[in-house]
Design a protein around this motif. Structure first.
Motif, PDB file in Angstrom:
ATOM      1  N   HIS B 143      44.121  47.415  41.479  1.00  0.00           N
ATOM      2  CA  HIS B 143      42.750  47.006  41.837  1.00  0.00           C
ATOM      3  C   HIS B 143      42.734  45.775  42.754  1.00  0.00           C
ATOM      4  N   LYS B 147      41.045  47.801  45.501  1.00  0.00           N
ATOM      5  CA  LYS B 147      39.667  48.064  45.077  1.00  0.00           C
ATOM      6  C   LYS B 147      38.790  46.894  45.475  1.00  0.00           C
ATOM      7  N   ALA B 148      37.610  47.209  46.035  1.00  0.00           N
ATOM      8  CA  ALA B 148      36.676  46.156  46.447  1.00  0.00           C
ATOM      9  C   ALA B 148      36.138  45.442  45.213  1.00  0.00           C
ATOM     10  N   LYS B 149      36.019  44.107  45.322  1.00  0.00           N
ATOM     11  CA  LYS B 149      35.419  43.332  44.237  1.00  0.00           C
ATOM     12  C   LYS B 149      33.900  43.394  44.404  1.00  0.00           C
ATOM     13  N   ASP B 150      33.217  43.558  43.296  1.00  0.00           N
ATOM     14  CA  ASP B 150      31.757  43.669  43.423  1.00  0.00           C
ATOM     15  C   ASP B 150      31.070  42.320  43.289  1.00  0.00           C
TER      16      ASP B 150
END
Lengths: 220, 151
Positions: B143, B147-150
């Motif tokens: 991640h 994976k993009a951090k929100d």
């Protein structure tokens, strides 16, 4: 200068206030930096302070008690229209602002207790009590609600500055030092709670906070 | 007429096979998000079990879900699932631009998930407990980069 200096805010109330000034930005900062270990510790500290402040609102010094500063809509409207307020402590509008901020903080900390990070590695201490999907929703709310809290805090700071520069009433000094200079003796001085009582309440608040931080176990 | 019908139905059949073989990006994103959610739920299930007295059957069940998905992760992010207009995904382009690294990170998860399942099947609850950090670390390991951090 003639006049009297009276005790306005007790030490515990001031400690709670200024601790929140430090801990709320720290909580935000640690979350932004994905330092969830420190974020959790900061949250526990805020939780303990909140539990203390809520109890103190019933048994603390007169100016810290909810009953003394939560006024009906008529008093609030009259104050908003500029009728002035001779009472010491929170004015009718400020009292509700305090309660609104405390309520939001309770909600924010409450949501954080169930939250989880993306990887499920870092979680609030009560995360095990809810499902994965519920925790996901509560985590999103935890992120969203912070914006509301920040807006309310901004309003609070703006109001205090308005009183300082426009009304020429320094609200910050009494919140720092605890006392306020008055022109004349007030009808009634605030009654300050004894330090021993604050220690007892602090012990209760710490115990409740510690229990929740351990996942609120029903048995040891 | 008849031949046409046959040709037509064969063509339609082929087309549907082709469509079944390559689902749209949106469909692939939806499927892998559902997969990731069950991975997340199963990991939480394991962690919750370990926070008290673990129920060996539940631990086995969660570990099986994880190991059932772990080998698929690489495939969830195939070339045909890279991107499409109007599809929201937290999958970062790095998955495809640094695909070898991504596959390495995804297979690390597969390895740890299988280890976890082996421990669970052997009834080694302490072993599963000790394995959680390594297992969760592989979620994070992938991640962090892919994976993009929100926020």
């Amino acid at each position: 200068m003639a006049g009297v200096r009276i005790a306005l805010w007790d030490l515990p109330t001031r400690i709670v206030h200024w601790s929140l000034v430090v801990l709320i930005p720290f909580s935000w900062w640690s979350a932004e930096n994905h330092d969830l270990e420190r974020h959790r510790w900061s949250g526990y500290a805020i939780l303990g302070l909140l539990v203390f402040r809520l109890i103190w609102g019933f048994v603390g010094s007169s100016t810290s008690r909810f009953a003394s500063f939560l006024r009906g809509p008529r008093a609030v409207l009259a104050y908003a229209r500029g009728s002035g307020d001779k009472r010491l402590g929170h004015n009718p509008m400020g009292g509700w602002s305090v309660v609104a901020m405390l309520a939001l903080l309770v909600a924010q900390v409450g949501l954080g207790l169930f939250a989880s990070d993306d990887d499920g590695l870092e979680t609030g201490p009560l995360n095990h009590l809810v499902s994965y999907a519920t925790a996901e929703t509560l985590t999103e709310l935890h992120e969203l609600l912070f914006n509301v809290l920040a807006a309310l805090i901004a309003l609070h700071v703006a109001t205090v500055l308005f009183y300082l520069f426009v009304r020429r009433d320094n609200l910050i000094a009494p919140m720092l030092g605890g006392s306020k200079q008055l022109d004349a003796e007030p009808a009634a001085r605030p009654t300050m709670a004894r330090p021993l009582r604050a220690l007892a309440v602090a012990a209760v608040a710490f115990a409740i906070m510690a229990w929740i931080s351990k996942g609120a176990p029903l048995a040891w | 007429m008849r031949t046409r019908l046959i040709i037509g139905s064969v063509a339609a059949g082929l087309a549907s096979v082709a469509m079944a073989q390559v689902p749209s990006v949106a469909e692939q994103v939806k499927a892998r998000q559902a997969g990731m959610k069950s991975v997340g739920a199963a990991f939480k299930g394991l962690r919750d079990e370990m926070s008290g007295t673990p129920d060996a059957a539940a631990v086995k069940r969660h570990a099986a879900v994880l190991a059932g998905h772990s080998s698929k992760v690489g495939g969830w992010f195939g070339a045909s699932a890279a991107s499409a207009p109007g599809v929201t995904t937290a999958a970062l382009p790095a998955i495809w631009t640094r695909n070898a690294d991504f596959r390495k990170a995804a297979s690390a998860f597969d390895v740890e998930a299988r280890k976890t399942l082996a421990l669970a099947n052997a009834g080694d609850m302490a072993g599963v407990g000790g394995q959680l950090r390594a297992l969760g670390g592989t979620c994070k390991g992938c991640h962090d980069d892919f994976k993009a951090k929100d926020d």
